[in-house]
Design an enzyme around this catalytic site. Structure first.
Site, PDB file in Angstrom:
ATOM      1  N   ASP A  79      28.786  43.278  40.056  1.00 10.76           N
ATOM      2  CA  ASP A  79      28.302  44.637  40.882  1.00 10.76           C
ATOM      3  C   ASP A  79      27.039  45.178  40.654  1.00 10.76           C
ATOM      4  O   ASP A  79      26.437  45.852  41.541  1.00 10.76           O
ATOM      5  CB  ASP A  79      29.491  45.996  39.926  1.00 10.76           C
ATOM      6  CG  ASP A  79      30.594  45.777  40.645  1.00 10.76           C
ATOM      7  OD1 ASP A  79      31.105  45.891  41.701  1.00 10.76           O
ATOM      8  OD2 ASP A  79      31.612  45.808  39.680  1.00 10.76           O
ATOM      9  N   LYS A 194      49.916  57.196  54.771  1.00 17.57           N
ATOM     10  CA  LYS A 194      50.773  57.851  53.689  1.00 17.57           C
ATOM     11  C   LYS A 194      49.755  58.351  52.504  1.00 17.57           C
ATOM     12  O   LYS A 194      48.857  57.903  51.912  1.00 17.57           O
ATOM     13  CB  LYS A 194      51.579  56.985  52.794  1.00 17.57           C
ATOM     14  CG  LYS A 194      52.724  56.487  53.700  1.00 17.57           C
ATOM     15  CD  LYS A 194      53.733  57.874  53.904  1.00 17.57           C
ATOM     16  CE  LYS A 194      55.013  57.342  54.549  1.00 17.57           C
ATOM     17  NZ  LYS A 194      55.637  58.741  54.706  1.00 17.57           N
ATOM     18  N   PRO A 197      49.933  58.822  47.791  1.00 17.69           N
ATOM     19  CA  PRO A 197      49.043  58.144  46.589  1.00 17.69           C
ATOM     20  C   PRO A 197      47.814  58.923  46.111  1.00 17.69           C
ATOM     21  O   PRO A 197      47.412  59.060  45.230  1.00 17.69           O
ATOM     22  CB  PRO A 197      48.957  56.625  46.962  1.00 17.69           C
ATOM     23  CG  PRO A 197      50.135  56.512  48.094  1.00 17.69           C
ATOM     24  CD  PRO A 197      50.237  57.776  48.699  1.00 17.69           C
ATOM     25  N   CYS A 393      18.962  26.150  39.605  1.00 18.83           N
ATOM     26  CA  CYS A 393      19.295  25.857  38.134  1.00 18.83           C
ATOM     27  C   CYS A 393      19.850  24.661  38.004  1.00 18.83           C
ATOM     28  O   CYS A 393      19.261  23.509  37.949  1.00 18.83           O
ATOM     29  CB  CYS A 393      20.374  27.022  37.731  1.00 18.83           C
ATOM     30  SG  CYS A 393      20.114  27.185  35.775  1.00 18.83           S
ATOM     31  N   GLY A 395      21.526  22.920  40.005  1.00 14.43           N
ATOM     32  CA  GLY A 395      21.039  22.169  41.217  1.00 14.43           C
ATOM     33  C   GLY A 395      19.672  21.548  41.101  1.00 14.43           C
ATOM     34  O   GLY A 395      19.454  20.417  41.890  1.00 14.43           O
ATOM     35  N   GLU A 416      24.202  17.747  28.747  1.00 11.76           N
ATOM     36  CA  GLU A 416      25.478  18.561  29.063  1.00 11.76           C
ATOM     37  C   GLU A 416      26.527  17.828  29.156  1.00 11.76           C
ATOM     38  O   GLU A 416      27.855  18.152  28.877  1.00 11.76           O
ATOM     39  CB  GLU A 416      25.002  19.759  30.043  1.00 11.76           C
ATOM     40  CG  GLU A 416      26.209  20.566  30.251  1.00 11.76           C
ATOM     41  CD  GLU A 416      26.080  21.694  31.030  1.00 11.76           C
ATOM     42  OE1 GLU A 416      25.113  21.684  31.952  1.00 11.76           O
ATOM     43  OE2 GLU A 416      26.905  22.596  31.402  1.00 11.76           O
ATOM     44  N   HIS A 518      16.933  31.348  38.797  1.00 15.01           N
ATOM     45  CA  HIS A 518      17.788  31.646  39.926  1.00 15.01           C
ATOM     46  C   HIS A 518      17.357  32.968  40.741  1.00 15.01           C
ATOM     47  O   HIS A 518      17.459  33.841  40.689  1.00 15.01           O
ATOM     48  CB  HIS A 518      19.165  32.757  38.977  1.00 15.01           C
ATOM     49  CG  HIS A 518      20.058  31.361  38.506  1.00 15.01           C
ATOM     50  ND1 HIS A 518      21.032  30.759  38.915  1.00 15.01           N
ATOM     51  CD2 HIS A 518      20.171  31.283  37.215  1.00 15.01           C
ATOM     52  CE1 HIS A 518      21.722  30.243  38.223  1.00 15.01           C
ATOM     53  NE2 HIS A 518      21.304  30.385  36.966  1.00 15.01           N
ATOM     54  N   GLU A 520      18.016  33.761  43.533  1.00 17.35           N
ATOM     55  CA  GLU A 520      19.051  34.349  44.331  1.00 17.35           C
ATOM     56  C   GLU A 520      19.369  35.860  43.700  1.00 17.35           C
ATOM     57  O   GLU A 520      19.685  36.885  44.303  1.00 17.35           O
ATOM     58  CB  GLU A 520      20.438  33.573  44.344  1.00 17.35           C
ATOM     59  CG  GLU A 520      21.154  33.639  43.025  1.00 17.35           C
ATOM     60  CD  GLU A 520      20.951  32.366  42.412  1.00 17.35           C
ATOM     61  OE1 GLU A 520      19.623  31.600  42.465  1.00 17.35           O
ATOM     62  OE2 GLU A 520      21.737  31.982  41.614  1.00 17.35           O
TER      63      GLU A 520
HETATM   64  N1  GLN Z   1      24.458  24.097  32.828  1.00 20.64           N
HETATM   65  C1  GLN Z   1      23.224  24.139  32.918  1.00 20.64           C
HETATM   66  C2  GLN Z   1      22.560  24.668  31.810  1.00 20.64           C
HETATM   67  O1  GLN Z   1      22.974  25.435  31.132  1.00 20.64           O
HETATM   68  C3  GLN Z   1      22.699  24.788  34.107  1.00 20.64           C
HETATM   69  C4  GLN Z   1      23.014  26.122  34.078  1.00 20.64           C
HETATM   70  C5  GLN Z   1      23.082  27.099  35.591  1.00 20.64           C
HETATM   71  O2  GLN Z   1      23.057  26.455  36.563  1.00 20.64           O
HETATM   72  N2  GLN Z   1      23.209  28.255  35.389  1.00 20.64           N
HETATM   73  O3  GLN Z   1      21.195  24.419  31.701  1.00 20.64           O
END
Ligand code: GLN
Length: 540
Positions: A79, A194, A197, A393, A395, A416, A518, A520
């Site tokens: 949100d 309706k 409600p 990230c 990616g 990881e 990020h 985005e």
């Molecule tokens: N899993 C990866 C990390 O922790 C990338 C995290 C992500 O893409 N937000 O570094």
């Protein structure tokens, strides 16, 4: 309100829901905010959620959608992303309030003797704390909007409703506007709407001491005015305060629709000015989005949580907005990363066909080993075939692994996913070891990066210093930069002191840019992030 020195907001709008959740309460709240902003006010917005979680960091994205990260590093639900997109402002730590965090604060205070021997109760202690959080989040704005999660009457949300009722005593009832969003179902067998409600939902709200100033009736189709009048009559609310908002195709048309619904007069009375909101940019964006352009661009989103589009909502919204302003139609093709295998299976063939057919690929963020090999292969494909690639990230991490493999480190991988120290091109940051299932311990929120002069990213950003939001635990291991470079990627952005890789790109490629951040989270429909804009432009 004109006095810019006021610390807290002087007007508060509370948005609650009835009948059903998930009918657009958040979008309605954000749209009211967008209208007030377009009238020239400084608007802030906050979500109170009655979950016992402390934050949204550990919630499963498949169930709950994307985890949004604020500039100051709080992990929240999606949100807040809507709020930022609609209001083009930055939410913060206080913009999201979850019951779990409030209980924790109260219990910690109790344990340290902070209540001086008194009993600690929901009223007044919990309700006071909610009100404090509301005031805190309102700092610096003229008007503060608070959305209460769930529907009125939910057992766990009652103390929030009580808190917002009490809030009127704190700041004056005339400084509070209560908006209740209800759903009015259409019954197909009897062909009628309706209202019962909704009437019951309003009765519930009245039972908690709140008579709303605005009732928003959400319907599937535009309803006759008589429906609003009926609800008004049965609920003791003036007819003009009951508005109808039918479903529409795009959420970005909601601000314009809310405006058309007749809310402006009520808002004008509430804020005491009747200036026209300047909605020209929203109108322009709405027009561009509705247009059918000659060119369609196909973006392959190589994802793991392919079952829930909300899991990548900031990415898809950034792409949609970029496409609208670039005047192209956008087709997002969901490519299941797990299907991008090296075998001849039907699933793999179909997925590779999607990769080939796409004009460009986006590999978004993610966690865990599932699908990671597919993402690495997708990056490899993009590198080798001059297919545009935007890595976000994970990616970026997978692109670096792909490059290192191409550069000779055949077993390159990420710590990881179990890579050892001879092949961990992506490795754990020091201090992060062993915290994988712990909340709030990643590198979170805004961090600066320095870009290389003359690089593609520097050109895209139009400068050498950038700040982006982060949410990750792992980093590029610079020990393997020779292999990564040999495989076709160079580092073009680092943390200011140089220890962390923030951006990589392929110099000779049509568009191959990836970031540890990020971007985005910072893209807005009316102000699209340059990386998304350039990526879409490269597909034309
Ligand atoms: N899993 C990866 C990390 O922790 C990338 C995290 C992500 O893409 N937000 O570094």
């Amino acid at each position: 309100m004109k006095n810019k020195k006021v610390k807290k907001a002087s007007k508060y709008i509370f948005v609650t829901g009835g009948v059903l959740s998930g009918v657009g309460k958040g979008i309605t709240a954000a749209s009211i905010g967008a209208i007030l902003k377009a009238k020239g006010f400084k608007v802030s917005i906050q979500k109170c959620d009655p979950y016992l979680n402390v934050d949204a960091g550990l919630l499963n994205p498949v169930e709950h959608g994307e985890c949004f990260v604020t500039a100051d590093g709080k992990e929240t639900d999606l949100d807040l992303g809507h709020y930022e997109r609609f209001l083009d402002f930055e939410t913060n730590y206080f913009s999201s309030v979850l019951s779990g965090a409030l209980y924790r604060e109260l219990i910690e205070k109790e344990r340290s003797g902070g209540f001086h021997g008194k009993t600690v109760q929901m009223v007044p202690h919990f309700t006071d704390l909610v009100q404090e959080k509301i005031e805190k989040a309102s700092e610096g704005s003229d008007i503060h909007i608070v959305e209460i999660g769930g529907t009125v009457g939910d057992y766990e949300g009652l103390s929030f409703i009580e808190a917002i009722r009490l809030f009127a005593n704190r700041v004056g009832r005339e400084n509070c506007l209560y908006v209740h969003v209800v759903y009015v179902p259409w019954i197909n067998t009897s062909k009628e709407l309706k209202t019962k409600p909704a009437q019951n939902a309003l009765k519930d709200l009245r039972g908690f001491g709140i008579i709303p100033d605005v009732v928003v009736c959400r319907t599937e189709k535009l309803a006759p005015r008589s429906m609003c009048e009926k609800i008004a009559a049965f609920s003791g609310i003036p007819g003009e305060a009951v508005l109808n908002l039918p479903d529409i195709e795009s959420v970005y048309d909601v601000p314009l629709n809310v405006l058309k619904s007749g809310v402006l007069e009520i808002l004008n009375r509430f804020v005491g000015t009747d200036t026209e909101p300047c909605m020209t940019q929203w109108e322009e964006f709405s027009r561009l989005r509705r247009e059918k352009w000659e060119k369609t661009v196909k973006v392959g989103l190589v994802a793991k949580y392919a079952g829930n589009e909300d899991a990548y909502i900031c990415v898809t919204e950034a792409l949609k907005a970029a496409a609208a302003w670039e005047k192209v139609n956008l087709e997002i093709v969901w490519i299941n990363a797990e299907d991008l295998a090296e075998d001849d299976s039907k699933g793999a063939k179909a997925a590779w066909k999607q990769v080939e057919d796409a004009d460009g690929l986006v590999v978004p963020g993610g966690f865990g080993v599932r699908g990671s090999e597919g993402k690495i292969r997708a990056a490899e494909y993009a590198l080798e075939n001059d297919e545009p690639y935007l890595g976000l990230c994970l990616g970026m991490q997978m692109a670096c692994v792909a490059a290192a493999r191409r550069g000779g480190l055949k077993k390159a991988g990420s710590e990881e996913f179990g890579a050892g120290k001879d092949e961990n091109v992506i490795y754990i940051m020091s201090g992060q070891e062993g915290k994988e299932s712990t909340g709030g311990t990643m590198r979170l929120g805004n961090y600066p990066a320095k870009l290389t002069e003359g690089s593609r990213v520097a050109e895209i950003y139009g400068g050498l210093e950038v700040i982006e939001r982060h949410r990750h635990r792992y980093e590029v291991n610079q020990k393997f930069l020779p292999e990564i470079e040999k495989g076709g990627l160079i580092v073009t952005g680092r943390s200011p002191e140089g220890s962390l890789v923030e951006f990589v790109e392929s110099p000779s490629h049509k568009f191959f840019v990836a970031t540890q951040a990020h971007p985005e989270f910072k893209s807005r429909p009316l102000n699209v992030h340059p990386l998304f804009r350039e990526f879409v432009r490269s597909l034309k």
